[in-house]
Design an enzyme around this catalytic site. Structure first.
Site, PDB file in Angstrom:
ATOM      1  N   ASP A 152     -11.684  -4.429   7.480  1.00 19.13           N
ATOM      2  CA  ASP A 152     -10.775  -5.350   8.171  1.00 19.13           C
ATOM      3  C   ASP A 152     -11.538  -6.213   9.171  1.00 19.13           C
ATOM      4  O   ASP A 152     -11.277  -7.408   9.321  1.00 19.13           O
ATOM      5  CB  ASP A 152      -9.660  -4.568   8.893  1.00 19.13           C
ATOM      6  CG  ASP A 152      -8.767  -3.819   7.911  1.00 19.13           C
ATOM      7  OD1 ASP A 152      -8.622  -4.299   6.773  1.00 19.13           O
ATOM      8  OD2 ASP A 152      -8.229  -2.754   8.278  1.00 19.13           O
TER       9      ASP A 152
ATOM     10  N   HIS B  83      -4.550   0.741   8.297  1.00 16.99           N
ATOM     11  CA  HIS B  83      -5.028  -0.261   7.343  1.00 16.99           C
ATOM     12  C   HIS B  83      -3.813  -0.864   6.652  1.00 16.99           C
ATOM     13  O   HIS B  83      -3.298  -0.312   5.699  1.00 16.99           O
ATOM     14  CB  HIS B  83      -5.940   0.438   6.327  1.00 16.99           C
ATOM     15  CG  HIS B  83      -6.583  -0.503   5.366  1.00 16.99           C
ATOM     16  ND1 HIS B  83      -7.197  -1.668   5.744  1.00 16.99           N
ATOM     17  CD2 HIS B  83      -6.712  -0.431   4.014  1.00 16.99           C
ATOM     18  CE1 HIS B  83      -7.691  -2.267   4.681  1.00 16.99           C
ATOM     19  NE2 HIS B  83      -7.404  -1.544   3.621  1.00 16.99           N
TER      20      HIS B  83
ATOM     21  N   ARG C  94       0.846  -1.200   0.000  1.00 20.07           N
ATOM     22  CA  ARG C  94       0.000   0.000   0.000  1.00 20.07           C
ATOM     23  C   ARG C  94       0.882   1.251   0.000  1.00 20.07           C
ATOM     24  O   ARG C  94       0.525   2.277  -0.537  1.00 20.07           O
ATOM     25  CB  ARG C  94      -0.904   0.010   1.232  1.00 20.07           C
ATOM     26  CG  ARG C  94      -2.022  -0.981   1.158  1.00 20.07           C
ATOM     27  CD  ARG C  94      -3.030  -0.760   2.263  1.00 20.07           C
ATOM     28  NE  ARG C  94      -4.084  -1.760   2.186  1.00 20.07           N
ATOM     29  CZ  ARG C  94      -4.025  -2.949   2.769  1.00 20.07           C
ATOM     30  NH1 ARG C  94      -2.971  -3.281   3.470  1.00 20.07           N
ATOM     31  NH2 ARG C  94      -5.014  -3.801   2.658  1.00 20.07           N
TER      32      ARG C  94
ATOM     33  N   ARG D 298     -13.548  -8.922   7.399  1.00 21.08           N
ATOM     34  CA  ARG D 298     -12.673 -10.034   6.987  1.00 21.08           C
ATOM     35  C   ARG D 298     -12.373 -10.943   8.181  1.00 21.08           C
ATOM     36  O   ARG D 298     -12.474 -12.165   8.094  1.00 21.08           O
ATOM     37  CB  ARG D 298     -11.364  -9.472   6.421  1.00 21.08           C
ATOM     38  CG  ARG D 298     -11.542  -8.907   5.024  1.00 21.08           C
ATOM     39  CD  ARG D 298     -10.272  -8.290   4.477  1.00 21.08           C
ATOM     40  NE  ARG D 298     -10.479  -7.893   3.091  1.00 21.08           N
ATOM     41  CZ  ARG D 298      -9.852  -6.905   2.480  1.00 21.08           C
ATOM     42  NH1 ARG D 298      -8.955  -6.192   3.142  1.00 21.08           N
ATOM     43  NH2 ARG D 298     -10.094  -6.632   1.219  1.00 21.08           N
TER      44      ARG D 298
END
Ligand code: APR
Length: 307
Positions: A147, A174, A87, A150
């Site tokens: 998140d 994140h 990221r 998940r």
């Protein structure tokens, strides 16, 4: 309510689709720099809801005039991760895009609430906060809801229960430093530590941490979009319905959890005004240390941008 979604790619267009299906708002504007894409997708989505009798107004455009007076603006513009890319690799590339977008939004919708989705999420949310000049209540980022969903899915699969029976929350930045609150994770009131052995639980936590990367590796040409879109929808719903609901969101900490001047995932009440209050939930010493470490990692990236 009027919602603008900037970026008509996978996440942006899917967000418009789930938002249109939800019937939560009157008008949705989808804008993108690529000519024809937002127009075509907006028309297709409008036709998809007309099929079952809904009539939310959906407009596709390459400009910002049509976005004027939006109540909520979701920013998904930017470039997704490619395999092998972290990221963080996206940082400078997406900062340029998000900075430009936020200037337009602040001009045309000075009272809106910004929900940032573009990665690296926490840094982009901070950038949006700085560039817009909005108060922190009106600039938040979407990551924790995703998140957490998940994490809940993997726990539900492991235990053979419904994800709705699991109470869990993932905080922190994140990315690799996200902080699933294991001590707060329960299944119908029973601590997850009693239900799953330590080693297995660590594997599940790691899978949640790598959740985005797992999908990138499958897709090869893009990153996740269905779950990000529904996660944004949950945040929009909390705002539009003024639910005062606690969700994990990327928010500017100003002393909460001992963290200053950094965006990071924390539990917060969301309502009509956006972020109403950051909740300082009781954390174990280990969790608090992990959250601070995560915030420090975000801060390091923010410093790269020299804002
Ligand atoms: N203004 C408006 N739209 C832009 C701009 C800009 N300056 N620059 C790029 N875009 C658009 C692209 O044209 C593209 O349609 O943003 C869109 C991004 O879409 P995708 O490439 O499909 O990316 P997506 O999967 O939607 O992810 C977008 O969300 O979850 C995050 O990591 C992800 O940062 C990424 C973002």
């Amino acid at each position: 309510m009027k919602v603008t979604v900037v970026g008509a790619g996978n996440v942006g267009a899917t967000t418009v689709k789930v938002l249109a299906d939800s019937d939560l708002v009157r008008e949705i504007v989808l804008t993108d720099i690529v000519e024809g894409i937002p127009q075509g997708k907006a028309l297709d989505i409008a036709q998809s809801i007309s099929a079952y009798g809904k009539d939310t107004r959906i407009i596709g455009t390459n400009g910002y005039e049509e976005t004027a007076g939006s109540d909520i603006v979701v920013i998904t513009a930017g470039f997704p991760r490619k395999p092998g890319m972290t990221r963080d690799d996206l940082l400078n590339k997406n900062a340029e895009v998000v900075g430009g977008v936020v200037k337009q939004i602040a001009h045309f919708s000075p009272k809106c609430i910004i929900i940032c989705v573009t990665n690296p999420l926490d840094v982009m949310a901070y950038l949006a906060f700085k560039v817009s000049g909005f108060p922190r209540e009106r600039v938040i980022g979407m990551a924790g809801v995703l998140d957490t969903s998940r994490f809940k899915l993997f726990l539900a699969e492991e235990l053979g229960v419904s994800a709705s029976d699991i109470q869990a929350m993932v905080l922190g930045g994140h990315g690799d430093t996200m902080v699933p609150l294991i001590d707060h994770t329960t299944v119908d009131g029973v601590s997850v530590r009693k239900l799953i052995d330590k080693e297995r639980l660590e594997k599940i936590v790691q899978r949640a941490r790598d959740g985005g990367g797992e999908i990138v590796n499958y897709l090869k040409t893009g990153s996740a979009f269905y779950a990000p879109a529904t996660s944004v929808l949950l945040m929009i719903e909390a705002i539009v319905k003024d639910k005062h609901m606690v969700l994990p969101v990327a928010a500017l900490c100003q002393g909460e959890y001992g963290i200053k001047d950094t965006y990071v995932g924390v539990p917060a009440h969301l309502g009509r005004g956006g972020l109403e209050k950051i909740v300082e939930t009781e954390l174990s010493a280990e969790e608090l240390a992990a959250l601070k470490k995560s915030a420090a990692a975000v801060r390091e990236q923010i410093d790269v941008l020299k804002l």
